[in-house]
Design a protein around this motif. Structure first.
Motif, PDB file in Angstrom:
ATOM      1  N   GLY A 210       0.653  -1.144   0.185  1.00 53.06           N
ATOM      2  CA  GLY A 210      -0.047  -0.100  -0.123  1.00 53.06           C
ATOM      3  C   GLY A 210       0.887   1.321   0.117  1.00 53.06           C
ATOM      4  N   ALA A 211       1.976   1.159   0.878  1.00 51.51           N
ATOM      5  CA  ALA A 211       2.735   2.340   0.780  1.00 51.51           C
ATOM      6  C   ALA A 211       3.292   2.791  -0.563  1.00 51.51           C
ATOM      7  CB  ALA A 211       3.838   2.233   1.845  1.00 51.51           C
ATOM      8  N   ALA A 212       4.009   1.784  -1.231  1.00 52.74           N
ATOM      9  CA  ALA A 212       4.673   1.601  -2.452  1.00 52.74           C
ATOM     10  C   ALA A 212       3.583   2.346  -3.372  1.00 52.74           C
ATOM     11  CB  ALA A 212       5.125   0.407  -2.832  1.00 52.74           C
ATOM     12  N   ALA A 213       2.174   1.968  -3.490  1.00 52.95           N
ATOM     13  CA  ALA A 213       1.330   2.292  -4.443  1.00 52.95           C
ATOM     14  C   ALA A 213       1.090   3.693  -4.189  1.00 52.95           C
ATOM     15  CB  ALA A 213      -0.104   1.271  -4.107  1.00 52.95           C
ATOM     16  N   ILE A 214       0.951   4.161  -2.950  1.00 55.22           N
ATOM     17  CA  ILE A 214       0.772   5.765  -2.575  1.00 55.22           C
ATOM     18  C   ILE A 214       1.758   6.365  -3.228  1.00 55.22           C
ATOM     19  CG2 ILE A 214       0.741   7.441  -0.604  1.00 55.22           C
ATOM     20  CD1 ILE A 214      -0.895   5.321   0.998  1.00 55.22           C
ATOM     21  N   SER A 215       3.177   5.897  -3.197  1.00 55.83           N
ATOM     22  CA  SER A 215       4.427   6.679  -3.506  1.00 55.83           C
ATOM     23  C   SER A 215       4.118   6.869  -5.346  1.00 55.83           C
ATOM     24  CB  SER A 215       5.652   6.084  -3.268  1.00 55.83           C
ATOM     25  OG  SER A 215       5.706   5.755  -1.986  1.00 55.83           O
ATOM     26  N   ILE A 216       3.682   6.174  -5.865  1.00 52.47           N
ATOM     27  CA  ILE A 216       3.357   6.267  -7.325  1.00 52.47           C
ATOM     28  C   ILE A 216       2.141   6.683  -7.864  1.00 52.47           C
ATOM     29  CG2 ILE A 216       5.353   4.713  -7.842  1.00 52.47           C
ATOM     30  CD1 ILE A 216       3.431   2.662  -8.520  1.00 52.47           C
ATOM     31  N   ARG A 218      -0.827   5.357  -7.248  1.00 54.91           N
ATOM     32  CA  ARG A 218      -1.793   4.384  -7.381  1.00 54.91           C
ATOM     33  C   ARG A 218      -2.790   4.234  -6.083  1.00 54.91           C
ATOM     34  NH1 ARG A 218       1.406  -0.357 -10.568  1.00 54.91           N
ATOM     35  NH2 ARG A 218      -0.804  -1.476  -9.975  1.00 54.91           N
ATOM     36  N   TYR A 219      -3.489   5.211  -5.842  1.00 52.54           N
ATOM     37  CA  TYR A 219      -4.176   5.414  -4.575  1.00 52.54           C
ATOM     38  C   TYR A 219      -5.431   4.249  -4.238  1.00 52.54           C
ATOM     39  CZ  TYR A 219      -2.001   9.891  -4.821  1.00 52.54           C
ATOM     40  OH  TYR A 219      -0.910  10.660  -4.972  1.00 52.54           O
ATOM     41  N   GLU A 220      -6.069   3.928  -5.555  1.00 53.75           N
ATOM     42  CA  GLU A 220      -7.140   2.867  -5.636  1.00 53.75           C
ATOM     43  C   GLU A 220      -6.543   1.703  -5.153  1.00 53.75           C
ATOM     44  OE1 GLU A 220      -6.564   4.845  -8.279  1.00 53.75           O
ATOM     45  OE2 GLU A 220      -8.483   5.864  -8.782  1.00 53.75           O
ATOM     46  N   VAL A 224      -7.130  -0.751  -1.592  1.00 53.80           N
ATOM     47  CA  VAL A 224      -7.267  -2.202  -1.705  1.00 53.80           C
ATOM     48  C   VAL A 224      -6.107  -2.980  -0.516  1.00 53.80           C
ATOM     49  CG1 VAL A 224      -7.309  -4.368  -2.983  1.00 53.80           C
ATOM     50  CG2 VAL A 224      -8.362  -2.270  -3.942  1.00 53.80           C
ATOM     51  N   SER A 225      -5.003  -2.573  -0.741  1.00 50.29           N
ATOM     52  CA  SER A 225      -3.868  -3.357  -0.065  1.00 50.29           C
ATOM     53  C   SER A 225      -4.237  -2.966   1.458  1.00 50.29           C
ATOM     54  CB  SER A 225      -2.440  -2.905  -0.578  1.00 50.29           C
ATOM     55  OG  SER A 225      -2.243  -3.379  -1.776  1.00 50.29           O
ATOM     56  N   LEU A 226      -4.308  -1.592   1.646  1.00 47.25           N
ATOM     57  CA  LEU A 226      -4.453  -1.413   3.242  1.00 47.25           C
ATOM     58  C   LEU A 226      -5.595  -2.090   3.875  1.00 47.25           C
ATOM     59  CD1 LEU A 226      -3.188   2.385   2.667  1.00 47.25           C
ATOM     60  CD2 LEU A 226      -2.097   0.222   3.890  1.00 47.25           C
ATOM     61  N   GLU A 227      -6.781  -2.121   3.024  1.00 51.33           N
ATOM     62  CA  GLU A 227      -7.961  -2.656   3.655  1.00 51.33           C
ATOM     63  C   GLU A 227      -7.577  -4.278   3.965  1.00 51.33           C
ATOM     64  OE1 GLU A 227     -10.881  -1.896   0.669  1.00 51.33           O
ATOM     65  OE2 GLU A 227     -11.692  -0.025   1.869  1.00 51.33           O
ATOM     66  N   ARG A 247      -7.116   7.787   0.997  1.00 48.37           N
ATOM     67  CA  ARG A 247      -8.469   8.283   0.605  1.00 48.37           C
ATOM     68  C   ARG A 247      -8.558   9.771   0.352  1.00 48.37           C
ATOM     69  NH1 ARG A 247     -11.747   3.998   4.236  1.00 48.37           N
ATOM     70  NH2 ARG A 247     -12.119   2.392   2.433  1.00 48.37           N
ATOM     71  N   ARG A 248      -7.792  10.472   1.185  1.00 51.56           N
ATOM     72  CA  ARG A 248      -7.776  12.106   1.055  1.00 51.56           C
ATOM     73  C   ARG A 248      -6.981  12.321  -0.314  1.00 51.56           C
ATOM     74  NH1 ARG A 248      -5.140  13.695   6.596  1.00 51.56           N
ATOM     75  NH2 ARG A 248      -4.490  15.645   5.323  1.00 51.56           N
ATOM     76  N   HIS A 249      -6.060  11.705  -0.658  1.00 54.66           N
ATOM     77  CA  HIS A 249      -5.612  11.882  -2.133  1.00 54.66           C
ATOM     78  C   HIS A 249      -6.804  12.072  -3.267  1.00 54.66           C
ATOM     79  CE1 HIS A 249      -1.565  11.599  -0.371  1.00 54.66           C
ATOM     80  NE2 HIS A 249      -1.136  12.427  -1.341  1.00 54.66           N
TER      81      HIS A 249
END
Length: 318
Positions: A210-216, A218-220, A224-227, A247-249
């Motif tokens: 999830g952290a890596a997805a946020i970094s690039i 890919r918030y959706e 999913v990963s964090l849920e 979600r804020r992004h």
């Protein structure tokens, strides 16, 4: 009894059972017990919260038959009693006889970690790698280096571990943490994805994914990963924090207040008001300032290695 045993074996069984039942001293009550019988008696006494009696059994096990396991068990009991000097002496005596023993090197490093003697743990792990360039030594050295702040050098040894076993999930996850912190987000995403596919029940894998997805951006995917991480541990504050951030992004306020209230519960904060963005500011959620994590505990954003996966707490063994 369901099997036929000789009278001698039956006599041994009765003596051992008597010792385990009355929790008395091994030396006094189990004179016929040898080797594994001392160990089994020690384990039973330990499980019955009789540490001093179990200590005596493990001392006799070492005296009767010196093996990596008997040394490790004795050192573990000493550690549980806070006898750090005795534990260290026991491990070092064992290493003199069994210099390549995985169990004893693990115990040595565990002992140093328990006392926050991290640089000695690193020194011990380096020595172990020199003696045996296999999976376990590389993992332990990588983890001890990470703990002392040498993240890039620790990555070298996680990568070496992955050359030995490309599917070793803790090494995949920890390497992904370091890649992501170093700005190599796509690489972090790739190997974290591999780790999660191999072990979908590992919470830390979903968190770093999830952290890596946020970094690039890919918030959706991050949501999913964090849920998924929160399905494994609903009270994992770092996952909840990162989920709110993702979600804020996206200016996704549907579950925002529920998530923040839940985070306040997890963090034991009486009021979630100071964590909430006002309704007015939510309308401006695309503003750069509002994408910062200014109003949530910043320490929950720090990336940490999955160091517990290295089994730094050693248990007793038969």
């Amino acid at each position: 009894l369901c099997v036929l045993v000789s009278m001698v074996e039956f006599f041994y069984f009765i003596v051992f059972a008597t010792c385990a039942t009355f929790h008395t001293s091994c030396s006094a009550t189990c004179p016929l017990a040898v080797d594994r019988r001392y160990t089994k008696a020690g384990l039973q006494l330990h499980n019955q919260n009789k540490p001093l009696e179990s200590l005596e059994c493990f001392e006799m096990a070492v005296s009767d038959n010196q093996t990596p396991t008997t040394f490790q068990n004795l050192a573990t009991i000493h550690m549980s009693l806070g006898n750090w000097n005795a534990a260290e002496k026991t491990v070092e005596e064992g290493l003199q006889i069994f210099p390549k023993s995985t169990e004893l090197h693990q115990s040595h490093i565990t002992l140093f970690f328990a006392q926050k003697r991290y640089f000695e743990a690193v020194k011990t792990a380096r020595s172990w790698v020199t003696l045996s360039d296999t999976l376990e030594p590389n993992i332990y050295l990588a983890s001890t280096l990470f703990e002392t702040g040498n993240k890039m050098e620790s990555l070298v040894y996680y990568e070496r571990a992955l050359k030995i076993n490309p599917n070793h999930v803790p090494s995949l996850v920890n390497a992904a943490v370091i890649y992501n912190a170093n700005g190599e987000h796509s690489k972090a995403l790739s190997i974290a994805t591999k780790g999660v596919k191999i072990d979908p029940n590992l919470l830390e894998g979903h968190v770093v994914l999830g952290a890596a997805a946020i970094s690039i951006g890919r918030y959706e995917d991050a949501i999913v990963s964090l849920e998924n991480a929160l399905k494994i541990n609903p009270d994992h504050s770092q996952s909840k924090c990162k989920l709110i951030n993702a979600r804020r992004h996206l200016c996704d306020w549907k579950y925002y207040e529920d998530d923040v209230n839940d985070l306040a519960r997890i963090l034991k904060i009486e009021s979630a008001n100071k964590l909430l963005i006002s309704a007015e500011n939510r309308q401006q959620c695309n503003s750069p300032w509002n994408l910062l994590f200014f109003d949530l505990p910043i320490e929950l954003l720090r990336e940490t290695a999955y160091i517990n996966s290295q089994k730094l707490v050693i248990s007793l063994a038969e």
